[in-house]
Scaffold this active site. Structure first.
Site, PDB file in Angstrom:
ATOM      1  N   GLN A 217       0.692  -1.163   0.111  1.00 29.62           N
ATOM      2  CA  GLN A 217      -0.241  -0.070  -0.027  1.00 29.62           C
ATOM      3  C   GLN A 217       0.891   1.437   0.030  1.00 29.62           C
ATOM      4  O   GLN A 217       0.155   2.194  -0.384  1.00 29.62           O
ATOM      5  CB  GLN A 217      -0.676  -0.091   1.210  1.00 29.62           C
ATOM      6  CG  GLN A 217      -1.675  -1.360   1.626  1.00 29.62           C
ATOM      7  CD  GLN A 217      -2.714  -1.237   2.528  1.00 29.62           C
ATOM      8  OE1 GLN A 217      -1.730  -1.610   3.663  1.00 29.62           O
ATOM      9  NE2 GLN A 217      -3.782  -1.420   2.604  1.00 29.62           N
TER      10      GLN A 217
ATOM     11  N   HIS B 156      -1.287   1.973  -4.383  1.00 31.61           N
ATOM     12  CA  HIS B 156      -1.975   2.629  -4.814  1.00 31.61           C
ATOM     13  C   HIS B 156      -0.491   3.338  -5.332  1.00 31.61           C
ATOM     14  O   HIS B 156      -0.549   4.388  -5.162  1.00 31.61           O
ATOM     15  CB  HIS B 156      -1.530   3.408  -3.010  1.00 31.61           C
ATOM     16  CG  HIS B 156      -3.059   2.768  -2.589  1.00 31.61           C
ATOM     17  ND1 HIS B 156      -2.761   3.053  -1.193  1.00 31.61           N
ATOM     18  CD2 HIS B 156      -3.458   1.936  -2.603  1.00 31.61           C
ATOM     19  CE1 HIS B 156      -4.417   2.356  -0.407  1.00 31.61           C
ATOM     20  NE2 HIS B 156      -4.617   1.736  -1.668  1.00 31.61           N
TER      21      HIS B 156
ATOM     22  N   CYS C 126       0.719  12.395 -16.801  1.00 30.79           N
ATOM     23  CA  CYS C 126      -0.146  13.733 -17.299  1.00 30.79           C
ATOM     24  C   CYS C 126      -1.280  13.582 -17.525  1.00 30.79           C
ATOM     25  O   CYS C 126      -2.253  12.099 -17.897  1.00 30.79           O
ATOM     26  CB  CYS C 126      -0.144  13.981 -18.858  1.00 30.79           C
ATOM     27  SG  CYS C 126      -0.910  15.371 -19.929  1.00 30.79           S
TER      28      CYS C 126
HETATM   29 ZN   LIG Z   1       0.816  15.669 -21.569  1.00 26.41          ZN
END
Ligand SMILES: [Zn+2]
Length: 277
Positions: free
Chosen positions: A105, A123, A131
């Site tokens: 985790q 996680h 992005c």
């Molecule tokens: Zn980008």
């Protein structure tokens, strides 16, 4: 040593793991001795007061700026954290074939730094940024350099580290300059699962694949407050698969555990390693 199980839970745990294929589930308590604080506190099941929610990060440019301002400071320490004895012991157990894989985790990537090979990061990892627009990945260190260029002198502030690499600032974060995707100019995010997000399906499938190879589950340093980890204990219980837990304080999985060791991971796991030799 005629009947070690009566006195020593670590011996009892070694007995549980010996000769079995182990899958390990690790949480924040595995990394506290690397200087990364456990935001739920040792043994506590309370949430951090105000963890960043995914929706806030996505929709609120002010909160996003504050996030990066704090993360910029926090990374200076978080990014330099080193594996501790617990990470190293688990890597050694994997090299011996006793541990089949680790489901973690934690977002600190310290299992890999310790040499563990099969690691599923439930996680994500703060070492990666991606992005929201085009999906391009960038190393966190690269983002850190770009942030440093845009915000000279900012790091002079002292900071108290929070567990996600976040930090408390004594500065006016509205002056902080954030950076965008180098490919498309889009909004970038740390490649971690925020509160309010689920574990991505491919990651979860990888975790179940590791889990299915094992016949005992060892939980290390997690109070199991979050379902993303607790689900593995529930599944183990439903299969009558034995569970061992090493944690400071009580956990939500205690009723399902065959062996409970109340102690620090960095202290217990090296002992366990020796006992399993
Ligand atoms: Zn980008």
């Amino acid at each position: 040593m005629s009947n070690p199980s009566t006195n020593d839970p670590v011996s009892e745990l070694a007995g549980l793991l010996r000769g079995r294929r182990t899958v390990v589930l690790t949480g924040a308590g595995c990394s506290t001795e690397s200087g990364i604080p456990d935001y739920r506190g040792e043994g506590s099941r309370e949430r951090a007061k105000n963890p960043m929610q995914w929706r806030s990060f996505r929709d609120d440019a002010v909160l996003r700026r504050r996030y990066w301002a704090r993360a910029f400071v926090g990374w200076e320490r978080f990014g330099r954290a080193r594996p501790n004895e617990a990470h190293l012991a688990l890597a050694e157990l994997e090299s011996r074939g006793a541990v089949r894989g680790i489901i973690t985790q934690n977002v600190d990537r310290l299992h890999r730094a310790a040499g563990s090979k099969k690691v599923v990061e439930l996680h994500g990892a703060l070492a990666e940024v991606r992005c929201l627009g085009c999906g391009a990945f960038e190393d966190r260190d690269s983002v850190q350099r770009r942030l440093a260029e845009k915000n000279p002198g900012w790091l002079a502030s002292t900071a108290e580290l929070a567990p996600d690499g976040d930090a408390e600032l004594g500065q006016d974060f509205e002056r902080f300059v954030i950076v965008a995707c180098q490919r498309c100019g889009g909004v970038i995010r740390p490649n971690v699962v925020f509160f309010g997000e689920g574990v991505p399906r491919p990651i979860l499938e990888s975790a179940w694949a590791v889990f299915d190879e094992a016949d005992v589950l060892l939980v290390v340093g997690s109070s199991l407050a979050v379902f993303s980890g607790f689900r593995f204990v529930k599944k183990a219980a439903s299969r009558a698969m034995p569970v061992g837990i090493v944690n400071r304080g009580e956990t939500r999985g205690d009723p399902s555990a065959r062996v409970l060791v109340d102690g620090r991971a960095g202290h217990v796991l090296p002992r366990l390693l020796t006992l399993l030799e």
